[in-house]
Design a protein around this motif. Structure first.
Motif, PDB file in Angstrom:
ATOM      1  N   ARG A  76      30.184  47.612  33.285  1.00  0.00           N
ATOM      2  CA  ARG A  76      30.550  46.330  33.921  1.00  0.00           C
ATOM      3  C   ARG A  76      31.761  46.517  34.835  1.00  0.00           C
ATOM      4  N   LEU A  80      32.461  45.790  39.082  1.00  0.00           N
ATOM      5  CA  LEU A  80      33.637  45.100  39.626  1.00  0.00           C
ATOM      6  C   LEU A  80      34.400  46.014  40.587  1.00  0.00           C
ATOM      7  N   MET A 142      39.943  36.929  39.261  1.00  0.00           N
ATOM      8  CA  MET A 142      39.117  37.572  38.231  1.00  0.00           C
ATOM      9  C   MET A 142      39.525  37.005  36.882  1.00  0.00           C
ATOM     10  N   ASP A 146      37.324  40.455  33.088  1.00  0.00           N
ATOM     11  CA  ASP A 146      37.001  41.268  34.270  1.00  0.00           C
ATOM     12  C   ASP A 146      38.114  42.271  34.556  1.00  0.00           C
ATOM     13  N   GLU A 149      37.951  45.061  32.198  1.00  0.00           N
ATOM     14  CA  GLU A 149      36.783  45.919  32.426  1.00  0.00           C
ATOM     15  C   GLU A 149      36.999  46.849  33.616  1.00  0.00           C
TER      16      GLU A 149
END
Ligand code: HEC
Ligand code: HEC
Length: 283
Positions: A76, A80, A142, A146, A149
């Motif tokens: 993930r 991003l 974000m 996020d 990650e």
């Protein structure tokens, strides 16, 4: 006694001469601010060192979530990274975009950073950005998950990917989901102090004179001094807290064709900014 007085006078004179000299230097325009003129080695070193110390002191290692090295989290984080970071920092087989190549300082290739920095430090920089460089703060763009990650990918993924693996992963990325547009204003409580900081994060200062905001001196839009006492917002909406949030989140819907763009404000940021604007009474 006399000696101390003379010493104090000497120090004061030296200080005045130094301040005067600095003033003349600044006014002369001799300092080269161009992005094609690299800092001198001592300045460059001092800035790098200061940045590293500032990050190390502020990043809280105890906040690092468990399981950041899990394949799913790193995957993930890759998505991003490829959408938000590669254009400036590049990646295996990917050059930074032309605009990034012209930045000073030029954004670092992050493989060595992933080796040397902790995930908490990378997360801190992603969240808060770095002043006087082009490194943006992602805090308002974000989610907390996020940001962890993407830090997980820089720490536990990037350095292990070959050029071919990175390219393949990039080719297999699903199209990004359209950004969810806020449908209505839910209501909530804003915090004026947070709003004051959020104003710096949405370019408001590039168009409005706003009391209490450094650098907010341009008059593209109306000055916001006394906004709390005004009857209408942009001449079309009654000036209520709810309407202010609505205006800030979607000016183009309220007043199509207005020069104020939709800036993608999150609802909490709009609430906070509205709370700050509500403190601006006429002076
Ligand atoms: C608009 C360009 C830009 C974007 C987009 C960007 N950065 Fe940066 N970043 C910079 C610049 C400029 C610096 C400071 C120069 C440097 O790398 O030292 C920096 C610094 C950093 C640093 C500190 C590394 C170091 O050695 O200084 C990290 C970590 C970092 N960025 C991570 C990211 C991540 C992760 C993303 C995506 C979420 C991202 N950046 C998006 C421009 C950008
Ligand atoms: C690109 C320039 C631009 C940016 C960026 C911008 N604005 Fe505006 N703003 C305008 C213009 C132009 C108007 C007048 C709009 C109209 O009357 O249709 C306006 C109107 C407003 C009004 C209503 C003022 C009044 O007198 O009724 C408020 C409040 C406001 N802006 C706040 C903000 C805030 C807060 C931000 C940042 C989140 C922001 N603006 C960002 C250009 C901008």
């Amino acid at each position: 006694m006399r000696r101390t007085a003379r010493l104090a006078l000497g120090i004061m004179t030296a200080g005045l001469i130094a301040a005067g000299g600095a003033g003349i230097f600044v006014y002369s325009g001799a300092y080269d601010i161009s992005a094609t003129d690299q800092h001198t080695p001592p300045v460059y070193w001092a800035m790098q060192f200061m940045m590293r110390r500032a990050v190390a002191v502020r990043a809280d290692e105890s906040e690092t979530p468990a399981g950041l090295a899990q394949a799913e989290v790193v995957r993930r984080g890759f998505a991003l990274y490829h959408r938000n970071c590669v254009q400036c920092h590049g990646g295996p087989g990917f050059s930074p975009e032309p605009a990034a190549l012209g930045m000073m300082p030029v954004p670092a290739y992050l493989v060595p950073v992933g080796r040397e920095w902790t995930a908490a430090q990378i997360h801190w920089v992603v969240k808060n950005g770095i002043k006087m460089t082009a490194m943006p703060a992602w805090k308002h763009r974000m989610s907390e998950d996020d940001m962890w990650e993407v830090a997980a990918f820089v720490k536990h993924g990037l350095q292990y990917l070959s050029q071919a693996q990175y390219r393949e992963a990039a080719a297999n990325l699903p199209a990004p989901a359209a950004r969810a547009r806020p449908s209505g204003v839910e209501g909530g409580v804003g915090n004026a102090a947070a709003g004051r900081r959020a104003i710096d994060q949405y370019a408001c200062a590039t168009c409005h004179v706003i009391p209490g905001i450094t650098g907010a001196t341009r008059q593209v839009g109306p000055p916001l001094r006394g906004m709390a006492s005004r009857s209408y917002i942009a001449g079309v909406l009654a000036n209520t807290p709810r309407n202010m949030v609505r205006w800030l989140m979607s000016p183009q819907q309220v007043s199509p064709g207005s020069a104020m763009p939709d800036l993608g404000l999150r609802e909490q940021d709009a609430l906070d900014i509205a709370a700050y604007l509500a403190t601006l009474h006429g002076d």
